[in-house]
Design an enzyme around this catalytic site. Structure first.
Site, short mmCIF file in Angstrom:
data_model
loop_
_atom_site.label_atom_id
_atom_site.label_comp_id
_atom_site.label_asym_id
_atom_site.label_seq_id
_atom_site.Cartn_x
_atom_site.Cartn_y
_atom_site.Cartn_z
N GLY A 208 32.07 42.35 38.10
CA GLY A 208 31.29 43.31 39.24
C GLY A 208 32.19 44.56 39.10
O GLY A 208 31.48 45.71 39.15
N ARG B 159 38.36 32.12 41.35
CA ARG B 159 39.02 32.16 42.64
C ARG B 159 38.92 30.79 42.95
O ARG B 159 39.64 30.15 43.64
CB ARG B 159 38.71 33.09 43.42
CG ARG B 159 39.18 34.38 42.90
CD ARG B 159 39.52 35.65 43.99
NE ARG B 159 39.74 36.70 43.57
CZ ARG B 159 40.66 37.39 42.56
NH1 ARG B 159 41.88 36.73 42.37
NH2 ARG B 159 40.61 38.50 42.04
N LYS C 109 29.98 37.01 45.81
CA LYS C 109 30.86 37.17 44.76
C LYS C 109 30.53 36.54 43.60
O LYS C 109 29.18 36.38 43.52
CB LYS C 109 32.33 36.88 45.39
CG LYS C 109 32.58 37.62 46.77
CD LYS C 109 33.27 38.97 46.12
CE LYS C 109 33.75 40.00 47.21
NZ LYS C 109 34.06 41.24 46.65
N ARG D 233 24.01 39.51 41.19
CA ARG D 233 24.77 40.30 42.21
C ARG D 233 24.26 41.66 42.76
O ARG D 233 23.58 42.16 41.82
CB ARG D 233 26.22 40.28 41.80
CG ARG D 233 26.83 38.81 41.70
CD ARG D 233 28.45 39.02 41.10
NE ARG D 233 29.18 39.72 42.36
CZ ARG D 233 30.49 40.03 42.35
NH1 ARG D 233 31.03 39.80 41.06
NH2 ARG D 233 31.16 40.36 43.12
N GLN E 23 34.66 48.88 45.28
CA GLN E 23 34.02 48.95 44.02
C GLN E 23 32.93 50.21 44.21
O GLN E 23 32.80 51.08 43.24
CB GLN E 23 33.33 47.85 43.51
CG GLN E 23 34.22 46.64 43.27
CD GLN E 23 33.57 45.60 43.09
OE1 GLN E 23 32.55 45.16 43.22
NE2 GLN E 23 34.39 44.32 42.45
N ASP F 190 39.43 38.46 48.60
CA ASP F 190 39.83 38.04 47.46
C ASP F 190 40.79 36.64 47.73
O ASP F 190 40.82 35.69 46.89
CB ASP F 190 40.39 38.79 46.30
CG ASP F 190 39.28 39.79 45.69
OD1 ASP F 190 37.80 39.60 45.81
OD2 ASP F 190 39.55 40.65 45.15
N LYS G 60 44.47 43.04 38.43
CA LYS G 60 43.01 43.15 37.63
C LYS G 60 42.41 44.43 38.24
O LYS G 60 41.97 45.15 37.33
CB LYS G 60 42.22 42.01 38.15
CG LYS G 60 41.05 42.16 37.75
CD LYS G 60 40.14 40.66 37.98
CE LYS G 60 39.71 40.47 39.13
NZ LYS G 60 38.52 41.14 39.55
N SER G 61 42.53 44.79 39.53
CA SER G 61 41.76 46.05 39.96
C SER G 61 42.47 47.12 39.46
O SER G 61 41.67 48.15 39.15
CB SER G 61 41.91 46.08 41.43
OG SER G 61 41.34 45.13 42.10
N ARG H 215 40.88 50.53 36.64
CA ARG H 215 40.89 51.67 36.81
C ARG H 215 41.68 52.48 35.81
O ARG H 215 41.21 53.73 35.33
CB ARG H 215 41.37 52.27 38.32
CG ARG H 215 40.50 51.66 39.39
CD ARG H 215 41.12 51.02 40.66
NE ARG H 215 40.16 51.02 41.91
CZ ARG H 215 39.49 49.78 42.06
NH1 ARG H 215 39.82 48.67 41.17
NH2 ARG H 215 38.88 49.68 43.04
C1 S3P Z 1 37.67 45.15 43.87
C2 S3P Z 1 37.04 45.15 44.95
C3 S3P Z 1 36.40 44.14 45.89
C4 S3P Z 1 37.14 42.66 45.36
C5 S3P Z 1 36.94 42.67 43.63
C6 S3P Z 1 37.83 43.84 43.17
C7 S3P Z 1 37.92 46.44 43.32
O1 S3P Z 1 35.00 43.92 45.61
O2 S3P Z 1 36.42 41.56 45.82
O3 S3P Z 1 37.80 41.74 43.38
O4 S3P Z 1 38.84 46.18 42.14
O5 S3P Z 1 37.73 47.37 43.61
P1 S3P Z 1 33.99 44.78 46.69
O6 S3P Z 1 34.41 46.23 46.28
O7 S3P Z 1 32.76 44.30 46.18
O8 S3P Z 1 34.53 44.42 48.04
#
Ligand code: S3P
Length: 434
Positions: free
Chosen positions: A100, A393, A347, A128, A173, A320, A28-29, A33
Site C-alpha cells: 500500500g 503482521r 490493511k 484496498r 502514506q 502496525d 520498511k517505511s 521513501r
Molecule cells: C506507513 C503508514 C501506515 C502503516 C504502513 C506504513 C508508511 O499506513 O500502516 O504500514 O510508511 O507511511 P497508513 O498511512 O495507511 O496509516
C-alpha cells in the site's frame, strides 16, 4: 524450524525466554521513501541496511520502470541512480505487489510527470481504498482513474497546483503522496494533520535537499525544488522489533539487545505502552542521522504484566503494532483494550477480524468491536492452527502468542512474513531459549 516456502506452515514451540543481541534489517517505511526520492534525485545514492522485505523492493522495481538504475551490490548496499526529476513513460504497469505504501506514495510522486501510468497490486492490495489519495491529488489537478475506488489505478500525469489540505484520516502514506506531489507542483503545499503520523518523508525530503517548514500541526513544501543524491543508512525497523519486544515482555528472564534501531518519536510510542505493561527498557547510544534517531535498546521484563488501553491518536501511531499487542493481551494481568482502530480493517487483511479468528482458535475470550477489541488478561492459550490470511503482521503476531501457549502452534501462510521481515523465523528461533 524450517524456512518458509510458498503457502508454508511454520511450527512454533513454546519458549522459556528470549536472550541475545540482534541488529534488525532496515525500516520498511524509510526504505520506501529513500528508494523513491533517490529515484527522483540527480546522481547516485547509496542506501545501506535497506529493508530486506518484499514491499520496499516493489518500490525499487517501480523506480527502475520509471527510468532509475538500481544496482544491488555485494556488500548489501543498494545504489540508485536517479532520473534528475524526469521520469520516463514506463513500458510496463507499475507493479506495487502487496505494498500500500508503494501504491499511495508513488501516485503522488508520478502525478506531476507528463505520462500515463498504470498501478497494479496483488490480490490483497487491489481492493484496498485509494480514494484517499485520489481526492487530494485531484484537487492539485491530477487526473486519476480508480477501479471502484481501488486499484488498478491509471494516473494521467501533468502539471499540478499547490493545495492546502487537512487530512481527514491520519495516514502517513496520504501525507507523503501530497508532499511528493507538492515538491513538484506550482506554489506552496500545506498539509495539516490532527494526529502526527510518522514523519519519515519530511526527514527524507530534507536529507535529499528539499526545504520544508513546520508549524504546530502543519507542514509546508514549496514546489519546484530539486533533489540531490546522497549516501544513507536505513535504521533498524521498530515495527519488526515490536515482535521481539512483545516476546521478551512475556518472559521475566528475558534479556535482549536490539542494536541500531530506528527510534523516531513518531514510531516509538510502542515503547511507552510496553513500559506501561512492564517492560524494562534502557536506551543506549542515541544518535541522529539525517533527522532519524538511531539507538540500541536493552530489554528486560517484569514478573507481572499490567494492562493497557489504546485509543485516539495513539491507535493511529501504533497501527502496525496493534496486531501483536492484541495477540499477547491474554497473557497480561489486566488485559488490553483497543479502540479507534477501524483502519485495521483495511490493511493487508481485515486485521481486527483475523486477530479475533486466531485468538479464538487459541482459546482466548474477548469482545470484537467495529473499531477494536477488548481482550481480558489472565488467560491461558493453547497451540492451534493459525490462519495468517497471507498478512505478514498476523503471521508474526501469532508466532509470538505461540511462545507462551500450551503445545505447538502452526502458522499457515507463514511465508507472508517476508513482506516486511524475511529473517523473522530464523531470528526468533535463534533468540528463544526452550
Ligand atoms: C506507513 C503508514 C501506515 C502503516 C504502513 C506504513 C508508511 O499506513 O500502516 O504500514 O510508511 O507511511 P497508513 O498511512 O495507511 O496509516
Amino acid at each position: 524450524m524450517s524456512q518458509a516456502t510458498s503457502n508454508s506452515i511454520q511450527t512454533i514451540r513454546p519458549a522459556k525466554n528470549l536472550r541475545g543481541s540482534v541488529r534488525l534489517p532496515g525500516d520498511k517505511s524509510i526504505s520506501h521513501r529513500y528508494a523513491m526520492l533517490a529515484g527522483l534525485a540527480e546522481g547516485t545514492s547509496v542506501l545501506a541496511n535497506f529493508s530486506t522485505g518484499a514491499d520496499p523492493h516493489s518500490s525499487l522495481a517501480c523506480m527502475e520502470a520509471l527510468g532509475a538504475t538500481v544496482v544491488k551490490k555485494d556488500d548489501g548496499t543498494i545504489a540508485v541512480t536517479g532520473t534528475t526529476g524526469q521520469f520516463k513513460q514506463p513500458l510496463i504497469d507499475l507493479d506495487c505487489g502487496n505494498s500500500g505504501s508503494t501504491m499511495r506514495m508513488l501516485a503522488g510522486l508520478i502525478a506531476p510527470h507528463p505520462h500515463t501510468f498504470r498501478l497494479i497490486g496483488d490480490a490483497s492490495l487491489t481492493p484496498r481504498p485509494m480514494e484517499r489519495i485520489r481526492g487530494p491529488l485531484s484537487k492539485m489537478g491530477a487526473k486519476i482513474d480508480l477501479t471502484d475506488g481501488h486499484a488498478p489505478i491509471t494516473v494521467h500525469g501533468g502539471p499540478l497546483q499547490a493545495i492546502t489540505f487537512d487530512t481527514p484520516i491520519p495516514s502517513a502514506q496520504v501525507k507523503t503522496a501530497i508532499l511528493f506531489a507538492g515538491l513538484q507542483a506550482n506554489g506552496t503545499t500545506t498539509i495539516s494533520e490532527s494526529v502526527r503520523t510518522r514523519d519519515h518523508s519530511e526527514h527524507a525530503l530534507r536529507a535529499f535537499g528539499a526545504e520544508l517548514t513546520r508549524s504546530a500541526d502543519a507542514i509546508s513544501i514549496e514546489g519546484g525544488q530539486k533533489l540531490h543524491s546522497l549516501n544513507l543508512t536505513v535504521p533498524g525497523d521498530m515495527s519488526s522489533a515490536a515482535f521481539f519486544l512483545c516476546a521478551a515482555l512475556l518472559f521475566p528472564e528475558s534479556n535482549l539487545v536490539l542494536d541500531d534501531l530506528g527510534m523516531n518519536p513518531t514510531r516509538s510510542a510502542l515503547l511507552d505502552v510496553l513500559v506501561g505493561l512492564g517492560l524494562k527498557v534502557k536506551v543506549l547510544n542515541l544518535e541522529e542521522h539525517h533527522g532519524e534517531l538511531i539507538g540500541s535498546l536493552q530489554i528486560n521484563s517484569s514478573a507481572q504484566l499490567k494492562g493497557a488501553e489504546i485509543s485516539g491518536g495513539l491507535s493511529a501511531q501504533l497501527i502496525d503494532e496493534l496486531p501483536v499487542l492484541a495477540a499477547i493481551a491474554p497473557y497480561t494481568r489486566d488485559g488490553i483494550k483497543i479502540r479507534d482502530a477501524k483502519e485495521l480493517r483495511v490493511k493487508e487483511s481485515d486485521r481486527i477480524a483475523l486477530v479475533a479468528k486466531n485468538l479464538k482458535v487459541m482459546g482466548a475470550v474477548f469482545t470484537e468491536n467495529e473499531d477494536g477489541l477488548d481482550i481480558p488478561g489472565g488467560q491461558t492459550l493453547h497451540g492451534a492452527a493459525i490462519d495468517s490470511g497471507l498478512d505478514h503482521r498476523i503471521a508474526m503476531a501469532f508466532s509470538i502468542a505461540a511462545l507462551r501457549a500450551e503445545g505447538e502452534t502452526e502458522i499457515h501462510g507463514a511465508e507472508a512474513a517476508a513482506i516486511s521481515f524475511p529473517e523473522f523465523y530464523t531470528l526468533l528461533d535463534s533468540l528463544c531459549e526452550r
